[in-house]
Design a protein around this motif. Structure first.
Motif, PDB file in Angstrom:
ATOM      1  N   ASN A 134       9.423 -24.660   9.218  1.00 51.67           N
ATOM      2  CA  ASN A 134       9.528 -24.094  10.572  1.00 51.67           C
ATOM      3  C   ASN A 134      10.908 -24.337  11.196  1.00 51.67           C
ATOM      4  O   ASN A 134      11.024 -24.762  12.345  1.00 51.67           O
ATOM      5  N   ALA A 135      11.941 -24.041  10.419  1.00 56.36           N
ATOM      6  CA  ALA A 135      13.310 -24.177  10.942  1.00 56.36           C
ATOM      7  C   ALA A 135      13.621 -23.018  11.869  1.00 56.36           C
ATOM      8  O   ALA A 135      13.001 -21.956  11.800  1.00 56.36           O
TER       9      ALA A 135
ATOM     10  N   LEU B 158      16.260 -22.073   1.771  1.00 57.30           N
ATOM     11  CA  LEU B 158      15.419 -20.956   2.226  1.00 57.30           C
ATOM     12  C   LEU B 158      13.939 -21.344   2.195  1.00 57.30           C
ATOM     13  O   LEU B 158      13.226 -21.195   3.198  1.00 57.30           O
ATOM     14  N   ASN B 159      13.498 -21.842   1.053  1.00 55.22           N
ATOM     15  CA  ASN B 159      12.054 -22.107   0.918  1.00 55.22           C
ATOM     16  C   ASN B 159      11.591 -23.277   1.788  1.00 55.22           C
ATOM     17  O   ASN B 159      10.522 -23.208   2.400  1.00 55.22           O
TER      18      ASN B 159
ATOM     19  N   VAL C 254      19.327 -11.213  -0.899  1.00 54.09           N
ATOM     20  CA  VAL C 254      19.419 -11.140   0.572  1.00 54.09           C
ATOM     21  C   VAL C 254      18.510 -10.053   1.147  1.00 54.09           C
ATOM     22  O   VAL C 254      18.220 -10.043   2.345  1.00 54.09           O
ATOM     23  N   ASP C 255      18.070  -9.138   0.273  1.00 52.27           N
ATOM     24  CA  ASP C 255      17.121  -8.104   0.733  1.00 52.27           C
ATOM     25  C   ASP C 255      15.707  -8.422   0.268  1.00 52.27           C
ATOM     26  O   ASP C 255      14.805  -7.608   0.432  1.00 52.27           O
ATOM     27  N   GLY C 256      15.525  -9.557  -0.356  1.00 52.14           N
ATOM     28  CA  GLY C 256      14.222  -9.904  -0.937  1.00 52.14           C
ATOM     29  C   GLY C 256      13.193 -10.251   0.132  1.00 52.14           C
ATOM     30  O   GLY C 256      13.523 -10.464   1.304  1.00 52.14           O
TER      31      GLY C 256
ATOM     32  N   THR D 143      10.781 -12.395   5.130  1.00 52.69           N
ATOM     33  CA  THR D 143       9.744 -13.234   5.757  1.00 52.69           C
ATOM     34  C   THR D 143      10.376 -14.090   6.852  1.00 52.69           C
ATOM     35  O   THR D 143       9.876 -14.157   7.984  1.00 52.69           O
ATOM     36  N   ALA D 144      11.491 -14.724   6.505  1.00 54.50           N
ATOM     37  CA  ALA D 144      12.172 -15.582   7.482  1.00 54.50           C
ATOM     38  C   ALA D 144      12.584 -14.775   8.703  1.00 54.50           C
ATOM     39  O   ALA D 144      12.339 -15.185   9.848  1.00 54.50           O
TER      40      ALA D 144
END
Ligand code: F6P
Length: 364
Positions: free
Chosen positions: A201-202, A194-195, A347-349, A354-355
């Protein structure tokens, strides 16, 4: 004359950048209190065969904070409560050598152990604490899946390495109009994917916490084509799994090893993408590169803060606790409580949000 306090430190589980900084911190904080500090080699092995114990002095740890790995060595196979030993006919049996460890610990006159490890090694530390051994835990792991602390050292270095690798893939992916599928570590947690995926920029990030649908992954890649982006970067956590399937296991856990070995998901996804979109795809596994190299400043400092905090905990006789980052300070949490937490990506964070707001797909 009162006896000098004598403490020891070990490192267990997979190595993580920052371990040497933590060892340096324990050594220096102990030394500056006129304590004697010893290093146990190979996790708990050095307390089973005690030839493997070294005196740690300022000279011995000078400058090691910037080095990757651990000068004490480590293992993810050495649980003294379940030690695999071959019997007379060559079969492996599990033996409980914990009393031997505790016996040697007392015989050598140690007053406390600083156990530096991830969930597996800290579970062992907790078992020893329950048997009366004075233990303080220090959490480390590149996966960041240890509960009770905002973050573990090793994670920042791993995501920096992964982000750098993803950055480098953009130009080759663009030149060849290819889909590059990058597999990163993390076991059953998606923090590294995730990070580094967001920072690198995936187009697609696949994590164990959000099972993916390969059709949706392909839809995202084809949508990009419509907007003129003819290449794509997919970052996949080694523990990611399809909605109707399981995680990809490369090898089952050997007897005495903490976990199964995950791997192979990127290769599978790359071949499915080619089949479904006719786009040329390649897979790459970053693997142990993510555990190597010099710790970032963040990891170095966190490890130094954790190591010294562990010594302060010993001074305060706070045994059975783990040092933890409770931003902005370092605090203590009972090992038992920390180990109960199954730390995973929320998953709701806001990081997942942001992603999504950046247009990154999770294949869901
Ligand atoms: O837990 C740290 C970690 O690097 C995981 O991300 C990975 O799945 C595992 O260790 C690899 O272990 P090994 O070093 O035994 O291959």
């Amino acid at each position: 004359m009162s006896k000098r306090i004598k403490i020891c430190v070990n490192t267990g589980g997979g190595d993580a950048p920052g371990l040497n900084a933590a060892i340096e911190a324990v050594t220096m904080a102990g030394y500056n209190r006129q304590w004697e500090v010893y290093g146990i080699k190979g996790g708990y092995a050095g307390l089973i065969d005690t030839d493997e114990i070294i005196r740690l002095t300022p000279e011995k740890v000078d400058g090691i904070a910037s080095l990757g790995g651990t000068i004490l060595g480590t293992t993810n196979k050495g649980n003294p409560f379940k030690m695999p030993i071959k019997n007379a006919v060559g079969e492996i049996e599990l033996h409980d050598l914990s009393d031997k460890v505790i016996g040697n610990f007392h015989r050598l006159g140690f007053d406390a152990l600083v156990a530096i490890g991830g969930d597996g090694s800290l579970e062992i530390a907790h078992e020893f604490a329950k048997k009366g051994m004075p233990v303080v835990g220090v959490p480390k792991t590149i996966d960041n899946d240890m509960g009770g602390t905002v973050v573990t050292f090793g994670f920042d270095t791993a995501i920096s390495t992964a982000t750098d690798a993803i950055d480098r893939l953009h130009s080759t992916a663009m030149s060849h109009e290819r889909v590059m599928v990058v597999e990163v570590m993390g076991r059953n947690a998606g923090f590294i994917a995730l990070n580094s995926g967001i920072s690198g920029n995936a187009d697609v990030i696949l994590i164990p916490e959000i099972p993916y649908d390969i059709e949706k992954v392909c839809n995202k890649i084809m949508e990009n084509e419509l907007h003129g982006r003819k290449y794509a970067i997919v970052v996949v956590a080694e523990g990611a799994r399809p909605v109707d399937g399981k995680e990809f296991i490369k090898a089952d856990a050997e007897i005495g090893r903490e976990h199964v070995i995950l791997g192979g998901v990127a290769e599978m996804i790359a071949s499915e993408i080619t089949q479904l979109t006719s786009k040329d795809s390649r897979s790459i596994v970053l693997g142990h590169l993510q555990r190597g190299g010099s710790p970032t400043t963040f990891d170095r400092l966190l490890a130094l803060r954790f190591g010294t905090a562990a010594v302060r905990a010993i001074e305060d006789r706070k045994f059975g606790y783990m040092v933890s980052l409770i931003s902005p300070n370092i605090g203590l949490i009972p090992l038992e409580e920390a180990l109960k937490i199954n730390k995973r990506v929320s998953v709701d964070g806001d990081t997942v949000m942001t992603a999504r707001d950046l247009g990154i797909s999770f294949g869901d």
